[in-house]
Every structure is written in structure tokens, then in C-alpha cells.
Write a protein that holds these residues in place. Structure first.
Motif, PDB file in Angstrom:
ATOM      1  N   GLU A   7       0.819  -1.211   0.000  1.00  0.00           N
ATOM      2  CA  GLU A   7       0.000   0.000   0.000  1.00  0.00           C
ATOM      3  C   GLU A   7       0.849   1.255   0.000  1.00  0.00           C
ATOM      4  O   GLU A   7       1.900   1.313   0.625  1.00  0.00           O
ATOM      5  CB  GLU A   7      -0.841   0.049   1.272  1.00  0.00           C
ATOM      6  CG  GLU A   7      -1.843  -1.026   1.366  1.00  0.00           C
ATOM      7  CD  GLU A   7      -2.675  -1.125   0.117  1.00  0.00           C
ATOM      8  OE1 GLU A   7      -2.628  -2.206  -0.471  1.00  0.00           O
ATOM      9  OE2 GLU A   7      -3.328  -0.160  -0.266  1.00  0.00           O
ATOM     10  N   GLU A 107      -3.060   2.866  -6.153  1.00  0.00           N
ATOM     11  CA  GLU A 107      -3.609   1.701  -6.845  1.00  0.00           C
ATOM     12  C   GLU A 107      -4.472   2.082  -8.045  1.00  0.00           C
ATOM     13  O   GLU A 107      -5.294   1.293  -8.502  1.00  0.00           O
ATOM     14  CB  GLU A 107      -4.347   0.829  -5.849  1.00  0.00           C
ATOM     15  CG  GLU A 107      -3.329   0.247  -4.870  1.00  0.00           C
ATOM     16  CD  GLU A 107      -3.917  -0.675  -3.839  1.00  0.00           C
ATOM     17  OE1 GLU A 107      -4.242  -1.798  -4.223  1.00  0.00           O
ATOM     18  OE2 GLU A 107      -4.036  -0.275  -2.680  1.00  0.00           O
ATOM     19  N   HIS A 126     -11.977  -0.645  -3.185  1.00  0.00           N
ATOM     20  CA  HIS A 126     -10.909  -1.537  -2.738  1.00  0.00           C
ATOM     21  C   HIS A 126     -10.715  -1.334  -1.242  1.00  0.00           C
ATOM     22  O   HIS A 126     -10.397  -0.229  -0.808  1.00  0.00           O
ATOM     23  CB  HIS A 126      -9.627  -1.229  -3.507  1.00  0.00           C
ATOM     24  CG  HIS A 126      -8.423  -1.921  -2.962  1.00  0.00           C
ATOM     25  ND1 HIS A 126      -8.401  -3.265  -2.696  1.00  0.00           N
ATOM     26  CD2 HIS A 126      -7.204  -1.449  -2.597  1.00  0.00           C
ATOM     27  CE1 HIS A 126      -7.207  -3.584  -2.217  1.00  0.00           C
ATOM     28  NE2 HIS A 126      -6.473  -2.500  -2.125  1.00  0.00           N
ATOM     29  N   HIS A 128      -9.384  -3.126   2.712  1.00  0.00           N
ATOM     30  CA  HIS A 128      -8.482  -4.076   3.366  1.00  0.00           C
ATOM     31  C   HIS A 128      -9.124  -4.553   4.655  1.00  0.00           C
ATOM     32  O   HIS A 128      -9.602  -3.727   5.444  1.00  0.00           O
ATOM     33  CB  HIS A 128      -7.158  -3.396   3.733  1.00  0.00           C
ATOM     34  CG  HIS A 128      -6.201  -3.341   2.599  1.00  0.00           C
ATOM     35  ND1 HIS A 128      -4.866  -3.606   2.746  1.00  0.00           N
ATOM     36  CD2 HIS A 128      -6.381  -3.067   1.282  1.00  0.00           C
ATOM     37  CE1 HIS A 128      -4.265  -3.478   1.579  1.00  0.00           C
ATOM     38  NE2 HIS A 128      -5.153  -3.141   0.672  1.00  0.00           N
ATOM     39  N   HIS A 176      -2.014  -9.687  -2.552  1.00  0.00           N
ATOM     40  CA  HIS A 176      -2.077  -8.340  -1.978  1.00  0.00           C
ATOM     41  C   HIS A 176      -2.766  -8.486  -0.620  1.00  0.00           C
ATOM     42  O   HIS A 176      -3.990  -8.533  -0.531  1.00  0.00           O
ATOM     43  CB  HIS A 176      -2.884  -7.481  -2.943  1.00  0.00           C
ATOM     44  CG  HIS A 176      -2.979  -6.039  -2.597  1.00  0.00           C
ATOM     45  ND1 HIS A 176      -2.071  -5.123  -3.050  1.00  0.00           N
ATOM     46  CD2 HIS A 176      -3.874  -5.359  -1.863  1.00  0.00           C
ATOM     47  CE1 HIS A 176      -2.431  -3.921  -2.605  1.00  0.00           C
ATOM     48  NE2 HIS A 176      -3.515  -4.046  -1.877  1.00  0.00           N
TER      49      HIS A 176
HETATM   50 ZN   LIG Z   1      -4.653  -2.383  -1.273  1.00  0.00          ZN
END
Ligand SMILES: [Zn+2]
Length: 205
Positions: A7, A107, A126, A128, A176
């Protein structure tokens, strides 16, 4: 820092043209979902290495999209000037041209590859989250293989295979760490794909 967690590292060549920030109405749907994801820890900042994670975007035209700015993960709420317009990408060269006041998310090339894969995809979220990632890793869910580096032509090819016939869904980025991507033709679709699984997790625990 785990080397799978990349990241916040700007891996592309960025040309940032100074331009007015987007209007708030253009990012309001993103902001609504982002604020909720922040509360749930799906967007945020890793405490030790202070690296932000999670990024949201919406398509404007075939090639242009608005995306959260780089290193905004620690903020509970964003203003319109924290969003940047990506106007051109080249996956082979790894280059991005954007307009705005802040650099786009690191990203952005991944988002670009997904928008290229299917013109009906309008929103990409996106996030996490370790338990969510674990759940998706255990299958059966769509995934992009561990061997594929993000924001590359290979990733765009994998995205095309996965998404060419789907305008809404969720997949895990195996290479990832903690990374999950949801997409939809509306913000609600993209948001609910994540929220529904998040709620299932909460019930399990
Ligand atoms: Zn990411």
C-alpha cells in the motif's frame, strides 16, 4: 512491513496537472460509502507503518475516473479536493496522468485495468480487512492469482477474464495481503457486495 502489503507505494510514473478539485456532488456517493468503510476499519491506516489503505473510484467517461487521493487513509471524512481525476493510463509504461490537487491513489492502475475490463462497471471499491480476506481466500470466490502484480498488463488481462461478463461482484487479490475489490454498475451494488460479506463474518464470530 510485510512485503505483500504494498500500500501507499507509488509504483507508477505520475503526471499531475494542477486543476480544480472535483465538485462535491461528483464524489458524494463515494464519500458516503467511504465514511462507512472507515468506521468499519475497511479503509484506514496501518498503525505501525502509518500507511493508508483502501481506495474508492467512480467512472466519469470511458477512460476517466475519480479516485481517492494517495495517503488519505487516516482521514474519517474526505473533502472534494481529496479526490483526483485520472484522465489517462498506460499499463505497459506504468504511467498515469491525473488532474487535481493531490496525487491519485497508488492503486489507480488497478482501478484502470478493471474499468477497461468491462464498460458497465461504474464503481470500484478496494478495501483491506484481514478476516474478510481470509474468508474470500478460503473460497469459493473470484480471485486474482498471487503471481500477478497489480497495475500491470497481466493484471488487466486477468481482470478481463474475470469481469468481462460481470458488472457487479467481489474478488480477492491473493498477492495483496488483506486486499479485496468490489465493483458494480452503481455505488450501492459495489458497497453491498462488501457489506453483505462483512455482515456474514460478524454473524460467524
Ligand atoms: Zn490495497
Amino acid at each position: 512491513m510485510n512485503n505483500k502489503r504494498d500500500e501507499g507505494v507509488i509504483k507508477f510514473k505520475l503526471t499531475l496537472k494542477r486543476a480544480p478539485a472535483p465538485e462535491m456532488y461528483q464524489v458524494i456517493a463515494l464519500e458516503k460509502w467511504r465514511a462507512l468503510f472507515f468506521k468499519l476499519g475497511l479503509v484506514g491506516e496501518y498503525p505501525i507503518d502509518k500507511i493508508g489503505y483502501g481506495n474508492l473510484s467512480c467512472r466519469l467517461t470511458k477512460k476517466n475516473f475519480l479516485i481517492t487521493g494517495s495517503q488519505t487513509g487516516h482521514l474519517a471524512h474526505l473533502h472534494a479536493h481529496h479526490y483526483t481525476k485520472v484522465i489517462d493510463c498506460d499499463l505497459k509504461k506504468g504511467s498515469i496522468t491525473a488532474e487535481g490537487l493531490v496525487p491519485p491513489s497508488s492503486e489507480s492502475l488497478t482501478h484502470y485495468g478493471i474499468y477497461e475490463a468491462n464498460p458497465s462497471i461504474q464503481y470500484i471499491f478496494h478495501v483491506h480487512h484481514r478476516p474478510l480476506w481470509d474468508m474470500l481466500m478460503s473460497g469459493p470466490f473470484d480471485y486474482i492469482d498471487e503471481s500477478i502484480a497489480y497495475g500491470t498488463p497481466q493484471m488487466a488481462e486477468a481482470a478481463f477474464e474475470l469481469l468481462a461478463n460481470k458488472s457487479s461482484g467481489i474478488f480477492v487479490m491473493k498477492g495483496h495481503e488483506d486486499g479485496v475489490i468490489s465493483y458494480g454498475s452503481t455505488a450501492e451494488e459495489a458497497g453491498k457486495n462488501i457489506l453483505d460479506l462483512y455482515r456474514k463474518l460478524a454473524i460467524r464470530q
